[in-house]
Design an enzyme around this catalytic site. Structure first.
Site, PDB file in Angstrom:
ATOM      1  N   HIS A 127       0.870  -1.180   0.000  1.00 62.46           N
ATOM      2  CA  HIS A 127       0.000   0.000   0.000  1.00 62.46           C
ATOM      3  C   HIS A 127       0.908   1.231   0.000  1.00 62.46           C
ATOM      4  O   HIS A 127       1.158   1.826   1.053  1.00 62.46           O
ATOM      5  CB  HIS A 127      -0.906   0.022   1.234  1.00 62.46           C
ATOM      6  CG  HIS A 127      -2.014  -0.993   1.221  1.00 62.46           C
ATOM      7  ND1 HIS A 127      -1.839  -2.308   1.592  1.00 62.46           N
ATOM      8  CD2 HIS A 127      -3.325  -0.874   0.878  1.00 62.46           C
ATOM      9  CE1 HIS A 127      -2.995  -2.952   1.477  1.00 62.46           C
ATOM     10  NE2 HIS A 127      -3.916  -2.105   1.055  1.00 62.46           N
ATOM     11  N   GLU A 190      -6.423  -5.178  -6.140  1.00 59.30           N
ATOM     12  CA  GLU A 190      -7.804  -4.638  -6.097  1.00 59.30           C
ATOM     13  C   GLU A 190      -8.014  -3.488  -7.076  1.00 59.30           C
ATOM     14  O   GLU A 190      -8.806  -2.580  -6.821  1.00 59.30           O
ATOM     15  CB  GLU A 190      -8.163  -4.211  -4.655  1.00 59.30           C
ATOM     16  CG  GLU A 190      -8.152  -5.381  -3.684  1.00 59.30           C
ATOM     17  CD  GLU A 190      -8.456  -5.003  -2.237  1.00 59.30           C
ATOM     18  OE1 GLU A 190      -8.772  -3.832  -1.961  1.00 59.30           O
ATOM     19  OE2 GLU A 190      -8.373  -5.901  -1.389  1.00 59.30           O
ATOM     20  N   GLU A 297      -7.456 -12.385  -0.809  1.00 57.77           N
ATOM     21  CA  GLU A 297      -7.930 -11.708   0.416  1.00 57.77           C
ATOM     22  C   GLU A 297      -9.420 -11.935   0.561  1.00 57.77           C
ATOM     23  O   GLU A 297     -10.170 -11.844  -0.417  1.00 57.77           O
ATOM     24  CB  GLU A 297      -7.736 -10.184   0.332  1.00 57.77           C
ATOM     25  CG  GLU A 297      -6.409  -9.652   0.760  1.00 57.77           C
ATOM     26  CD  GLU A 297      -6.395  -8.114   0.794  1.00 57.77           C
ATOM     27  OE1 GLU A 297      -7.312  -7.507   1.382  1.00 57.77           O
ATOM     28  OE2 GLU A 297      -5.467  -7.538   0.214  1.00 57.77           O
ATOM     29  N   TRP A 328      -7.732 -10.904   6.490  1.00 60.24           N
ATOM     30  CA  TRP A 328      -6.972  -9.707   6.827  1.00 60.24           C
ATOM     31  C   TRP A 328      -6.658  -9.637   8.307  1.00 60.24           C
ATOM     32  O   TRP A 328      -6.767 -10.629   9.027  1.00 60.24           O
ATOM     33  CB  TRP A 328      -7.699  -8.472   6.265  1.00 60.24           C
ATOM     34  CG  TRP A 328      -6.739  -7.382   5.894  1.00 60.24           C
ATOM     35  CD1 TRP A 328      -6.712  -6.122   6.395  1.00 60.24           C
ATOM     36  CD2 TRP A 328      -5.647  -7.464   4.964  1.00 60.24           C
ATOM     37  NE1 TRP A 328      -5.670  -5.420   5.834  1.00 60.24           N
ATOM     38  CE2 TRP A 328      -5.004  -6.211   4.961  1.00 60.24           C
ATOM     39  CE3 TRP A 328      -5.145  -8.478   4.155  1.00 60.24           C
ATOM     40  CZ2 TRP A 328      -3.881  -5.946   4.171  1.00 60.24           C
ATOM     41  CZ3 TRP A 328      -4.032  -8.224   3.370  1.00 60.24           C
ATOM     42  CH2 TRP A 328      -3.414  -6.976   3.383  1.00 60.24           C
ATOM     43  N   ARG A 329      -6.276  -8.485   8.796  1.00 59.02           N
ATOM     44  CA  ARG A 329      -5.532  -8.373  10.050  1.00 59.02           C
ATOM     45  C   ARG A 329      -6.411  -8.197  11.289  1.00 59.02           C
ATOM     46  O   ARG A 329      -7.539  -7.716  11.200  1.00 59.02           O
ATOM     47  CB  ARG A 329      -4.559  -7.203   9.925  1.00 59.02           C
ATOM     48  CG  ARG A 329      -5.219  -5.847   9.759  1.00 59.02           C
ATOM     49  CD  ARG A 329      -4.277  -4.826   9.150  1.00 59.02           C
ATOM     50  NE  ARG A 329      -4.781  -3.467   9.360  1.00 59.02           N
ATOM     51  CZ  ARG A 329      -4.359  -2.658  10.314  1.00 59.02           C
ATOM     52  NH1 ARG A 329      -3.406  -3.037  11.131  1.00 59.02           N
ATOM     53  NH2 ARG A 329      -4.868  -1.453  10.461  1.00 59.02           N
TER      54      ARG A 329
END
Ligand code: BMA
Length: 371
Positions: A127, A190, A297, A328-329
């Site tokens: 990112h 994405e 993801e 994810w996180r």
């Protein structure tokens, strides 16, 4: 054989269709590079009914902790580490020592090497900041961002320096014996959505293609040969849409998709339909082009449906042909932003059933596969 990582013992029967067992293949050729060994493991699992489970930033922090050595919310839930760990390089372009989520790059390196030592896999997203505006990845205010990166010498130089920093990082991934640790790199993800500056509404197909070729050229020039490249659009409606900005077979090893479950129970049908359609497209493209399919993801933020892992994710994985799935996180500093259950009310039981099912592979399953 001492220097051969554990997945050296598996070869690419799924992609090559060779008749002899994968174990025989790898033993016959001890010179197979770590990257090709990783490709073989992924192809092998994609060709089996099983799916490897992955979690972003798994050993860096969890819902209630940050930085504790050896800790993992997945480990605490089921007694095993995920088969796949996902990390993010956002911030490396600023020369920062920590990434955009506060994880030191030195820690990411250590954890990725530790994950490889336990037989597991690592995948890296990025990112990056907006190179033209100085904003973040979500800053879509300047539709000429990629054009500036291509044509403005100052912006271009800063982008090239960032790619070089990534190359240095990948080249620094070596195990205790000095062997390369092979990993997956998943840049420009994405892009079928509009939320990142490299997304479809924010750059042309040619500009998107240039993002890939420029990244690849810098890695190649720096002799980065421990990376498999993953292409992962967000949900798509058709194979045409999936392929619209595909950077080319020579650029891509893994084809995936990112599809999240939004709106809890109300959104369950949409999630099932969108994810299964995107995964079918991924499967058909992987088959046609000899690539590895992955569910790059997914997740339900905050696990408002405690049965999510068994009721929503598992049926998708049973029907899909993918090597791995990543959720994810578990953010300690962003309330409600978690994807692996820590408390019973968020579905620990379902997650344990998901773990116990023969469908899913965690770190120990990869090790046991090679015994
Ligand atoms: C997003 C969120 C952000 C995070 C980013 C990169 O989906 O989790 O909080 O900064 O991913 O990890």
């Amino acid at each position: 054989m001492k220097n051969i990582p554990v997945y050296a013992l598996i070869a690419a029967t799924a992609l090559t269709g060779q008749a002899c067992s994968s174990r025989q293949n790898a033993q016959a050729d001890a010179s197979v590079s770590p990257r090709e060994q990783l490709r073989s493991l992924l192809a092998d699992v994609a060709g089996s009914p099983q799916v490897m489970f992955g979690h972003h930033d798994d050993t860096a922090y969890g819902l209630t902790w940050r930085g504790d050595p050896g800790r993992s919310d997945v480990l605490e839930a089921v007694g095993d580490y995920p088969a796949v760990m996902s990390w993010d390089l956002g911030g490396i372009e600023l020369g920062d020592s920590v990434n955009l989520d506060g994880v030191p790059f030195s820690r990411i390196r250590t954890e990725a090497i530790a994950q490889a030592a336990r037989g597991g896999i690592n995948t890296f997203s990025w990112h990056p900041r907006n190179f033209a505006t100085g904003g973040d990845s979500w800053d879509t205010s300047d539709s000429l961002t990629v054009s500036h990166m291509m044509n403005d010498s100052t912006v271009n130089a800063s982008y090239m320096r960032s790619l070089s920093a990534i190359a240095v990082f990948f080249n620094s991934l070596t195990d205790a014996d000095g062997n390369d640790v092979a990993v997956i790199f998943r840049p420009w993800h994405e892009h079928t959505g509009g939320w990142f500056w490299w997304g479809t509404p924010n750059c042309t197909p040619e500009q998107y293609h240039w993002l890939w070729t420029s990244a690849r050229e810098v890695m190649d020039a720096a002799n980065v040969d421990n990376v498999l490249w993953a292409y992962s659009p967000d949900r798509v409606k058709s194979a045409e849409q999936y392929m619209e900005r595909y950077p080319g077979d020579e650029m891509v090893d893994i084809v995936g998709t990112d599809v999240y479950h939004f709106n809890g129970a109300e959104g369950a049908d949409t999630y099932r339909q969108d994810a299964s359609r995107s995964l079918e497209i991924v499967d058909s493209i992987a088959t046609a082009r000899g690539k590895i399919p992955a569910f790059t993801e997914t997740g339900l933020e905050g696990l408002s449906l405690p049965g999510w892992y068994t009721d929503d994710l598992m049926p998708l994985l049973r029907d899909a042909r993918v090597a791995y799935v990543v959720v994810w996180r578990n953010a300690p500093d962003k309330p409600g932003h978690f994807y692996v259950p820590v408390l019973p009310e968020h579905g620990l039981d379902a997650f344990r059933s998901f773990y116990a099912d023969s469908l899913t592979m965690f770190a120990k399953d990869i090790r046991n596969k090679n015994k």
